[in-house]
Design an enzyme around this catalytic site. Structure first.
Site, PDB file in Angstrom:
ATOM      1  N   GLY A 138      11.077  -2.428   5.688  1.00  0.00           N
ATOM      2  CA  GLY A 138      10.615  -3.738   5.001  1.00  0.00           C
ATOM      3  C   GLY A 138       9.756  -4.475   4.266  1.00  0.00           C
ATOM      4  O   GLY A 138      10.148  -5.518   3.246  1.00  0.00           O
ATOM      5  N   HIS A 139       9.278  -3.018   3.860  1.00  0.00           N
ATOM      6  CA  HIS A 139       8.302  -3.601   1.808  1.00  0.00           C
ATOM      7  C   HIS A 139      10.498  -4.512   1.186  1.00  0.00           C
ATOM      8  O   HIS A 139       9.989  -5.292  -0.312  1.00  0.00           O
ATOM      9  CB  HIS A 139       8.010  -2.222   1.056  1.00  0.00           C
ATOM     10  N   LYS A 184       4.853 -10.021   9.281  1.00  0.00           N
ATOM     11  CA  LYS A 184       4.390  -9.073  10.125  1.00  0.00           C
ATOM     12  C   LYS A 184       2.935  -8.902   9.731  1.00  0.00           C
ATOM     13  O   LYS A 184       2.054  -8.871  11.189  1.00  0.00           O
ATOM     14  CB  LYS A 184       4.686  -7.786   9.233  1.00  0.00           C
ATOM     15  N   MET A 244       0.717  -1.381   0.032  1.00  0.00           N
ATOM     16  CA  MET A 244      -0.057  -0.321  -0.065  1.00  0.00           C
ATOM     17  C   MET A 244       1.349   1.279  -0.101  1.00  0.00           C
ATOM     18  O   MET A 244       0.925   2.191   0.370  1.00  0.00           O
ATOM     19  CB  MET A 244      -1.042  -0.167   1.413  1.00  0.00           C
ATOM     20  N   GLY A 245       1.884   1.067  -0.690  1.00  0.00           N
ATOM     21  CA  GLY A 245       2.715   2.178  -0.339  1.00  0.00           C
ATOM     22  C   GLY A 245       3.503   2.456   0.983  1.00  0.00           C
ATOM     23  O   GLY A 245       3.572   1.786   2.062  1.00  0.00           O
ATOM     24  N   ALA A 246       4.361   3.775   0.896  1.00  0.00           N
ATOM     25  CA  ALA A 246       4.847   4.658   2.300  1.00  0.00           C
ATOM     26  C   ALA A 246       5.855   3.099   2.584  1.00  0.00           C
ATOM     27  O   ALA A 246       5.799   3.127   3.925  1.00  0.00           O
ATOM     28  CB  ALA A 246       3.927   4.720   3.029  1.00  0.00           C
ATOM     29  N   LEU A 247       6.223   3.504   1.686  1.00  0.00           N
ATOM     30  CA  LEU A 247       7.575   2.017   1.411  1.00  0.00           C
ATOM     31  C   LEU A 247       8.685   2.378   2.539  1.00  0.00           C
ATOM     32  O   LEU A 247       8.771   3.146   2.597  1.00  0.00           O
ATOM     33  CB  LEU A 247       8.046   1.513   0.208  1.00  0.00           C
ATOM     34  N   GLN A 260      -2.961 -12.510   7.652  1.00  0.00           N
ATOM     35  CA  GLN A 260      -3.162 -11.945   6.122  1.00  0.00           C
ATOM     36  C   GLN A 260      -2.289 -12.604   5.512  1.00  0.00           C
ATOM     37  O   GLN A 260      -3.269 -13.603   4.481  1.00  0.00           O
ATOM     38  CB  GLN A 260      -2.817 -10.894   6.182  1.00  0.00           C
ATOM     39  N   SER A 303       4.595   1.278   7.766  1.00  0.00           N
ATOM     40  CA  SER A 303       4.100   2.398   7.350  1.00  0.00           C
ATOM     41  C   SER A 303       3.708   3.412   8.231  1.00  0.00           C
ATOM     42  O   SER A 303       3.582   4.705   8.213  1.00  0.00           O
ATOM     43  CB  SER A 303       3.449   2.330   6.422  1.00  0.00           C
TER      44      SER A 303
HETATM   45  P1  AMP Z   1       1.148  -3.372   3.173  1.00  0.00           P
HETATM   46  O1  AMP Z   1       1.870  -2.024   2.258  1.00  0.00           O
HETATM   47  O2  AMP Z   1       1.863  -2.230   4.448  1.00  0.00           O
HETATM   48  O3  AMP Z   1       0.286  -3.613   2.746  1.00  0.00           O
HETATM   49  O4  AMP Z   1       2.249  -4.277   3.642  1.00  0.00           O
HETATM   50  C1  AMP Z   1       2.796  -4.942   2.207  1.00  0.00           C
HETATM   51  C2  AMP Z   1       3.979  -5.890   1.824  1.00  0.00           C
HETATM   52  O5  AMP Z   1       5.036  -5.873   3.261  1.00  0.00           O
HETATM   53  C3  AMP Z   1       2.645  -6.901   3.655  1.00  0.00           C
HETATM   54  O6  AMP Z   1       2.912  -8.374   2.900  1.00  0.00           O
HETATM   55  C4  AMP Z   1       3.619  -6.940   4.177  1.00  0.00           C
HETATM   56  O7  AMP Z   1       3.346  -8.359   5.425  1.00  0.00           O
HETATM   57  C5  AMP Z   1       4.848  -6.770   4.658  1.00  0.00           C
HETATM   58  N1  AMP Z   1       5.767  -5.923   5.744  1.00  0.00           N
HETATM   59  C6  AMP Z   1       5.476  -4.968   6.177  1.00  0.00           C
HETATM   60  N2  AMP Z   1       5.781  -4.642   7.137  1.00  0.00           N
HETATM   61  C7  AMP Z   1       7.166  -5.197   7.005  1.00  0.00           C
HETATM   62  C8  AMP Z   1       7.907  -5.563   7.493  1.00  0.00           C
HETATM   63  N3  AMP Z   1       8.053  -4.374   8.973  1.00  0.00           N
HETATM   64  N4  AMP Z   1       8.663  -6.226   7.494  1.00  0.00           N
HETATM   65  C9  AMP Z   1       8.408  -7.128   6.576  1.00  0.00           C
HETATM   66  N5  AMP Z   1       7.361  -7.173   5.701  1.00  0.00           N
HETATM   67  C10 AMP Z   1       6.723  -6.207   5.957  1.00  0.00           C
END
Ligand code: AMP
Length: 296
Positions: A36-37, A151, A30-33, A155, A188
């Site tokens: 972790g992403h 994380k 969902m961006g705001a990378l 999900q 994010s």
């Molecule tokens: P999001 O943008 O929050 O929907 O996350 C996109 C993907 O990145 C999802 O599969 C999350 O589980 C993964 N993600 C988010 N935060 C982390 C993190 N700290 N470490 C590893 N993967 C992450």
């Protein structure tokens, strides 16, 4: 990096690449990378010949409209980070592209207890939204493999279930949680914490680590109330803190009650699949985290 906003152009490119024998790895976001992403992108790049990333803040998975409105958007910086990470294609659709008939009366997925436990219980409709968007993204990106973060532990279980339900051949790989030096899981939503909240936020990881050290001692309920205190002393307001079977997400005390204590202890040792889960508010921001308690 090629940028696609249109779903059929995205799908056309993906089909061509697959016809040419290339393996597509997909990282939906969902961006705001943050790093972790980027770690998911690196894992995909090591496993596949091409990596596609998507950025789409999916309205159907937000049960709280304020959370949706305040979700951080940093698209220019995201594009810069994706280029630097060596992503081959970015899918950046508008809402109309993903939901041409609007977001009302969408399909429903039978998710069983995954939808009534923990995140399912506290965020009604959230996992339906996640399934709706992931199904549409997979349809357009046509990947061989899907990379998601531990994380969002529940999900990952939901998406595994969705892939089974829909007879998909996409392989899901769950990737490790990236943390800040003080243990806070990167997210994010961390951007929305004030400086004072940011200082308190690592209490989540401390509570999880405490559970990892002590979960085999005494009664689970007592152990959990101590961990809850660690959160509350630091101004966190937990929706839940739990120890659960890592596959079914059933809370551990119930598992023990049903199977009989001794047998459950043996099974736990043998399977080594127990997870601690937390969701807690810090000010207005809801944070989640988890830790596998027995290593594997
Ligand atoms: P999001 O943008 O929050 O929907 O996350 C996109 C993907 O990145 C999802 O599969 C999350 O589980 C993964 N993600 C988010 N935060 C982390 C993190 N700290 N470490 C590893 N993967 C992450």
């Amino acid at each position: 990096m090629i940028l696609f906003k249109n779903g059929s152009e995205m799908a056309g490119w993906a089909r061509q690449q697959r016809a040419a024998g290339r393996q597509i790895g997909f990282v939906p976001t969902m961006g705001a990378l943050h790093p972790g992403h980027i770690s998911l992108i690196e894992i995909s790049k090591n496993a596949c010949s091409l990596t596609v990333c998507s950025i789409f803040v999916n309205p159907t998975q937000f049960n709280d409209p304020r959370d949706f409105q305040k979700y951080p958007i940093t698209i220019e910086n995201d594009i810069y980070l994706l280029e630097a990470a060596g992503v081959d294609a970015l899918f950046l659709p508008e809402t109309e592209e993903m939901y041409p008939g609007g977001t009302k009366d969408l399909e429903h997925y039978p998710l069983g207890s995954l939808e009534t436990l923990w995140e399912g219980k506290f965020r009604p409709g959230h996992f339906q939204g996640v399934c709706q968007v992931v199904r549409r993204l997979l349809d357009r990106v046509q990947p061989n493999r899907l990379f998601m973060g531990q994380k969002d532990y529940q999900q990952c279980l939901v998406i595994r279930h969705l892939l089974d339900l829909t007879g998909s051949t996409v392989l899901l790989q769950t990737c490790p949680i990236m943390r800040e030096a003080d243990g806070l899981a990167m997210s994010s939503r961390n951007q929305r914490l004030t400086a004072a909240e940011r200082e308190r936020a690592p209490a989540i990881y401390r509570a999880l680590s405490w559970l990892k050290e002590h979960w085999r001692e005494g009664k689970t309920e007592t152990t959990l109330s101590h961990a809850r205190c660690i959160l509350e002393e630091n101004g966190l307001r937990p929706d839940y803190i739990a120890i659960a079977d890592a596959d079914s997400l059933e809370p551990l005390p119930e598992v023990i009650e049903r199977r009989g204590k001794e047998q459950a202890a043996k099974e736990r040792e043998a399977k080594e699949r127990v997870v601690a889960l937390v969701a807690a508010y810090l000010g207005e921001v809801r944070l989640i985290d988890n830790l596998l308690l027995n290593g594997k």
